[in-house]
Design an enzyme around this catalytic site. Structure first.
Site, PDB file in Angstrom:
ATOM      1  N   LYS A  22      42.108  37.100  35.369  1.00  0.00           N
ATOM      2  CA  LYS A  22      41.870  38.623  35.070  1.00  0.00           C
ATOM      3  C   LYS A  22      42.487  39.573  35.940  1.00  0.00           C
ATOM      4  O   LYS A  22      43.517  40.305  35.421  1.00  0.00           O
ATOM      5  CB  LYS A  22      40.408  39.127  35.218  1.00  0.00           C
ATOM      6  CG  LYS A  22      40.161  40.483  35.241  1.00  0.00           C
ATOM      7  CD  LYS A  22      38.706  40.740  35.292  1.00  0.00           C
ATOM      8  CE  LYS A  22      38.092  40.975  36.823  1.00  0.00           C
ATOM      9  NZ  LYS A  22      38.676  42.067  37.276  1.00  0.00           N
ATOM     10  N   ASN A  23      42.570  39.323  37.369  1.00  0.00           N
ATOM     11  CA  ASN A  23      43.299  40.381  38.056  1.00  0.00           C
ATOM     12  C   ASN A  23      44.794  40.312  38.092  1.00  0.00           C
ATOM     13  O   ASN A  23      45.502  40.930  38.583  1.00  0.00           O
ATOM     14  CB  ASN A  23      42.950  40.020  39.673  1.00  0.00           C
ATOM     15  CG  ASN A  23      41.495  40.650  39.739  1.00  0.00           C
ATOM     16  OD1 ASN A  23      40.890  41.319  38.790  1.00  0.00           O
ATOM     17  ND2 ASN A  23      40.810  40.598  40.905  1.00  0.00           N
ATOM     18  N   CYS A 116      33.660  48.319  38.403  1.00  0.00           N
ATOM     19  CA  CYS A 116      32.538  47.835  39.163  1.00  0.00           C
ATOM     20  C   CYS A 116      31.531  48.812  40.241  1.00  0.00           C
ATOM     21  O   CYS A 116      32.186  49.563  40.864  1.00  0.00           O
ATOM     22  CB  CYS A 116      32.987  46.555  39.978  1.00  0.00           C
ATOM     23  SG  CYS A 116      32.063  44.989  39.413  1.00  0.00           S
ATOM     24  N   ARG A 121      35.503  53.531  46.004  1.00  0.00           N
ATOM     25  CA  ARG A 121      36.791  52.941  45.768  1.00  0.00           C
ATOM     26  C   ARG A 121      37.553  54.137  45.358  1.00  0.00           C
ATOM     27  O   ARG A 121      37.901  54.511  44.456  1.00  0.00           O
ATOM     28  CB  ARG A 121      36.479  52.132  44.479  1.00  0.00           C
ATOM     29  CG  ARG A 121      35.633  50.932  44.643  1.00  0.00           C
ATOM     30  CD  ARG A 121      35.705  50.058  43.566  1.00  0.00           C
ATOM     31  NE  ARG A 121      36.799  49.134  43.285  1.00  0.00           N
ATOM     32  CZ  ARG A 121      36.778  48.007  42.995  1.00  0.00           C
ATOM     33  NH1 ARG A 121      35.940  47.647  42.097  1.00  0.00           N
ATOM     34  NH2 ARG A 121      37.802  47.038  42.778  1.00  0.00           N
ATOM     35  N   ASP A 305      35.661  39.021  46.552  1.00  0.00           N
ATOM     36  CA  ASP A 305      35.153  38.858  45.088  1.00  0.00           C
ATOM     37  C   ASP A 305      34.285  37.218  45.238  1.00  0.00           C
ATOM     38  O   ASP A 305      33.806  36.863  44.253  1.00  0.00           O
ATOM     39  CB  ASP A 305      36.415  38.537  44.419  1.00  0.00           C
ATOM     40  CG  ASP A 305      36.876  39.823  43.830  1.00  0.00           C
ATOM     41  OD1 ASP A 305      35.888  41.009  44.227  1.00  0.00           O
ATOM     42  OD2 ASP A 305      37.768  40.207  43.163  1.00  0.00           O
ATOM     43  N   ARG A 397      32.949  40.829  32.306  1.00  0.00           N
ATOM     44  CA  ARG A 397      34.009  41.432  32.631  1.00  0.00           C
ATOM     45  C   ARG A 397      35.058  40.538  33.116  1.00  0.00           C
ATOM     46  O   ARG A 397      36.127  40.591  33.226  1.00  0.00           O
ATOM     47  CB  ARG A 397      33.733  42.673  33.514  1.00  0.00           C
ATOM     48  CG  ARG A 397      33.039  43.616  32.783  1.00  0.00           C
ATOM     49  CD  ARG A 397      32.923  45.004  33.847  1.00  0.00           C
ATOM     50  NE  ARG A 397      34.233  45.055  34.429  1.00  0.00           N
ATOM     51  CZ  ARG A 397      34.403  45.293  35.840  1.00  0.00           C
ATOM     52  NH1 ARG A 397      33.186  45.492  36.630  1.00  0.00           N
ATOM     53  NH2 ARG A 397      35.504  45.414  36.295  1.00  0.00           N
TER      54      ARG A 397
HETATM   55  C1  UD1 Z   1      41.420  44.575  43.503  1.00  0.00           C
HETATM   56  C2  UD1 Z   1      40.708  43.467  42.461  1.00  0.00           C
HETATM   57  C3  UD1 Z   1      39.240  43.337  42.999  1.00  0.00           C
HETATM   58  C4  UD1 Z   1      39.010  42.925  44.548  1.00  0.00           C
HETATM   59  C5  UD1 Z   1      39.826  43.879  45.460  1.00  0.00           C
HETATM   60  C6  UD1 Z   1      39.986  43.496  46.725  1.00  0.00           C
HETATM   61  C7  UD1 Z   1      41.841  43.833  40.590  1.00  0.00           C
HETATM   62  C8  UD1 Z   1      41.955  44.278  39.100  1.00  0.00           C
HETATM   63  N1  UD1 Z   1      40.714  43.989  41.256  1.00  0.00           N
HETATM   64  O1  UD1 Z   1      40.633  45.739  43.407  1.00  0.00           O
HETATM   65  O2  UD1 Z   1      38.662  42.383  42.176  1.00  0.00           O
HETATM   66  O3  UD1 Z   1      37.714  42.922  44.796  1.00  0.00           O
HETATM   67  O4  UD1 Z   1      41.276  44.004  44.929  1.00  0.00           O
HETATM   68  O5  UD1 Z   1      40.500  42.239  47.120  1.00  0.00           O
HETATM   69  O6  UD1 Z   1      42.786  43.179  41.064  1.00  0.00           O
HETATM   70  N2  UD1 Z   1      41.283  51.687  49.131  1.00  0.00           N
HETATM   71  C9  UD1 Z   1      41.368  52.998  49.532  1.00  0.00           C
HETATM   72  N3  UD1 Z   1      42.204  53.701  48.996  1.00  0.00           N
HETATM   73  C10 UD1 Z   1      42.829  53.617  47.949  1.00  0.00           C
HETATM   74  C11 UD1 Z   1      42.954  51.978  47.545  1.00  0.00           C
HETATM   75  C12 UD1 Z   1      41.953  51.332  48.278  1.00  0.00           C
HETATM   76  O7  UD1 Z   1      40.492  53.355  50.503  1.00  0.00           O
HETATM   77  O8  UD1 Z   1      43.602  54.245  47.443  1.00  0.00           O
HETATM   78  C13 UD1 Z   1      40.245  50.820  49.878  1.00  0.00           C
HETATM   79  C14 UD1 Z   1      39.102  50.399  49.033  1.00  0.00           C
HETATM   80  O9  UD1 Z   1      38.084  51.571  49.026  1.00  0.00           O
HETATM   81  C15 UD1 Z   1      38.720  49.133  49.535  1.00  0.00           C
HETATM   82  C16 UD1 Z   1      39.986  48.626  49.999  1.00  0.00           C
HETATM   83  O10 UD1 Z   1      41.032  49.593  49.836  1.00  0.00           O
HETATM   84  O11 UD1 Z   1      37.944  49.319  50.633  1.00  0.00           O
HETATM   85  C17 UD1 Z   1      40.392  47.576  48.840  1.00  0.00           C
HETATM   86  O12 UD1 Z   1      40.685  47.861  47.616  1.00  0.00           O
HETATM   87  P1  UD1 Z   1      41.794  47.439  46.819  1.00  0.00           P
HETATM   88  O13 UD1 Z   1      42.473  46.478  47.607  1.00  0.00           O
HETATM   89  O14 UD1 Z   1      42.537  48.775  46.442  1.00  0.00           O
HETATM   90  O15 UD1 Z   1      40.957  46.862  45.620  1.00  0.00           O
HETATM   91  P2  UD1 Z   1      41.498  47.122  44.074  1.00  0.00           P
HETATM   92  O16 UD1 Z   1      42.778  46.963  43.801  1.00  0.00           O
HETATM   93  O17 UD1 Z   1      40.641  48.158  43.617  1.00  0.00           O
END
Ligand code: UD1
Length: 416
Positions: A22-23, A116, A121, A305, A397
């Site tokens: 998925k990711n 989720c 986030r 995850d 999902r």
């Molecule tokens: C992706 C994955 C999700 C996984 C996560 C961490 C997909 C579709 N989803 O989510 O399954 O759990 O990586 O491995 O690939 N953060 C900020 N600011 C930002 C963006 C992120 O502070 O602009 C923080 C988030 O709050 C969190 C951390 O960074 O604490 C990790 O988030 P991120 O790596 O961005 O996860 P996703 O891309 O949302």
């Protein structure tokens, strides 16, 4: 709304083939709108999140068609750069569209994302990264507006190796003038897969999988065929399910190098694991030892995850365990559900303290989010008696048909 009804107390035996990730699929679908010709995504897995992303592409004017397990996308007719709230509330990955839309149209209007329910986030890293590439961004009335006459390559230093921000910035810079360097990039295998997709379509990206990614701007991407990598989280979930229930299973179409953090912890607990080509073999014939400390970290650290699934294993292992969740602040919501099943857990902020019990007991529980939902399925398989899991739409999902896979291994799960 559907529920799972699980008769507990079964062991898992047999083999399962792991689907594409998925990711990996979601950012590749977002990126397909930047292509100048027809793209075929092969062996695509139709998770509900994937179907939502395909709906978004159609809404933007792309022609999409599933043929067996291939998805054919013709992005050429696309003429829209706005994603309304009804889509973005359903799927957080809609935020990935910011980079591709602004790269293709010079403009993007995307409603704030949903997804989720696992913490705040934020998207500040996405926004700061795009701004470093000369993209003007405004936030008004729940929408993010992006505009860039020319995307200009630059240097982006991420304060945290965010997966989504790394992918978004990587895609936005594909048509940038000059070279973009992303420092402290996330290193997840899905990012390397996105790089491989972009390069297969004619882009020039290197370094994905390391902390520095370099994108040399090109004028256009073409079309072609691409097969995404297999889903390391589904493979990991089934390994933990076998570790929890006992039994002997074989997982095909895997890449064990993507799951080394989990494999190492499961071996420490007492699992017998063998790896050969694209197959993982796991055998467990006794109650496992607890892992004293488990901490989630960006890749190649232990994945957030798989934290909920591992928490379940700790609830029935011999000894005590401390789990620290470093990525998402509210990823222990499952604990109140597990208490109903007899687990001995204390949660304080981002830490869970678990004393393993010999038996969990079936109960009526509710899936708080996708991965916790998968964890509850494992708990139900191991529990004494019957478990009902509500709100299983969360699980759909990210799992194609978790009950079919696990039933083929000997579980007794009914969807009602
Ligand atoms: C992706 C994955 C999700 C996984 C996560 C961490 C997909 C579709 N989803 O989510 O399954 O759990 O990586 O491995 O690939 N953060 C900020 N600011 C930002 C963006 C992120 O502070 O602009 C923080 C988030 O709050 C969190 C951390 O960074 O604490 C990790 O988030 P991120 O790596 O961005 O996860 P996703 O891309 O949302």
């Amino acid at each position: 709304m559907s529920t799972f009804y699980i008769k507990g107390g079964t062991t898992l035996n047999g083999s399962v083939t792991i689907p594409s990730a998925k990711n990996a699929i979601l950012p590749i679908l977002a990126c397909s709108i930047m292509c100048g010709d027809v793209v075929t995504i092969k062996s695509i897995s139709r998770f509900s999140d994937v179907d939502y992303m395909v709906k978004i592409l159609s809404e933007l004017g792309c022609i999409t068609e599933f043929q067996d397990d291939n998805l054919i996308i013709d992005p050429r007719p696309s003429d829209k750069y706005c994603i309304p709230e009804e889509y973005t509330k359903k799927i957080r990955s809609s935020i990935f569209m910011l980079g591709p839309l602004v790269a293709r149209f010079g403009k993007a209007k995307v409603a704030y994302p949903g997804g989720c329910n696992i913490g705040s986030r934020p998207i500040d890293l996405h926004i700061k990264g795009l701004q470093s590439l000369n993209v003007k961004i405004e936030e008004r009335h729940g929408f993010i507006y992006c505009e860039a006459k020319n995307i200009v390559g630059g240097e982006v230093h991420l304060d945290f190796p965010s997966v989504g921000a790394t992918e978004n910035i990587m895609m936005a810079s594909v048509f940038g003038k000059g070279t973009t360097k992303i420092y402290n990039a996330a290193k997840e295998p899905e990012i390397e897969d996105l790089q491989n997709f972009i390069n297969a379509m004619g882009g020039k990206v290197k370094g994905a999988g390391t902390s520095t990614i370099e994108v040399v701007g090109v004028n256009k991407l073409g079309g072609g065929e691409y097969t995404p990598i297999s889903d390391r989280i589904i493979a990991g979930t089934y390994m933990i399910a076998c570790a929890s229930s006992g039994g002997k299973i074989e997982l095909n179409n895997t890449n064990y190098t993507h799951n080394t953090a989990l494999i190492s912890k499961l071996k420490q607990s007492g699992c017998n694991i063998k790896l050969k080509n694209d197959t993982i073999y796991i055998e467990v014939g006794h109650r496992l030892k607890s892992i004293s400390l488990l901490e989630t970290l960006p890749y190649p650290g232990f994945p957030t995850d798989l934290q909920s699934q591992m928490l379940i294993l700790q609830t029935i292992s011999k000894g005590s365990s401390m789990i620290i969740e470093n990525l998402f602040e509210t990823r222990f919501k499952i604990f109140t559900e597990l208490k109903k099943m007899g687990a001995d857990i204390i949660v304080k902020d981002r830490m869970a303290f678990v004393n393993g019990v010999k038996t969990l007991y079936g109960a009526s529980v509710t899936a708080p989010d996708l991965r916790s939902g998968a964890g509850l399925v494992i708990a139900g398989i191991c529990a004494d008696g019957y478990t009902t899991i509500n709100d299983i739409y969360h699980i759909d999902r990210g799992y194609l048909s978790i009950e079919k896979d696990l039933n083929s291994l000997g579980a007794d799960i009914t969807r009602t």
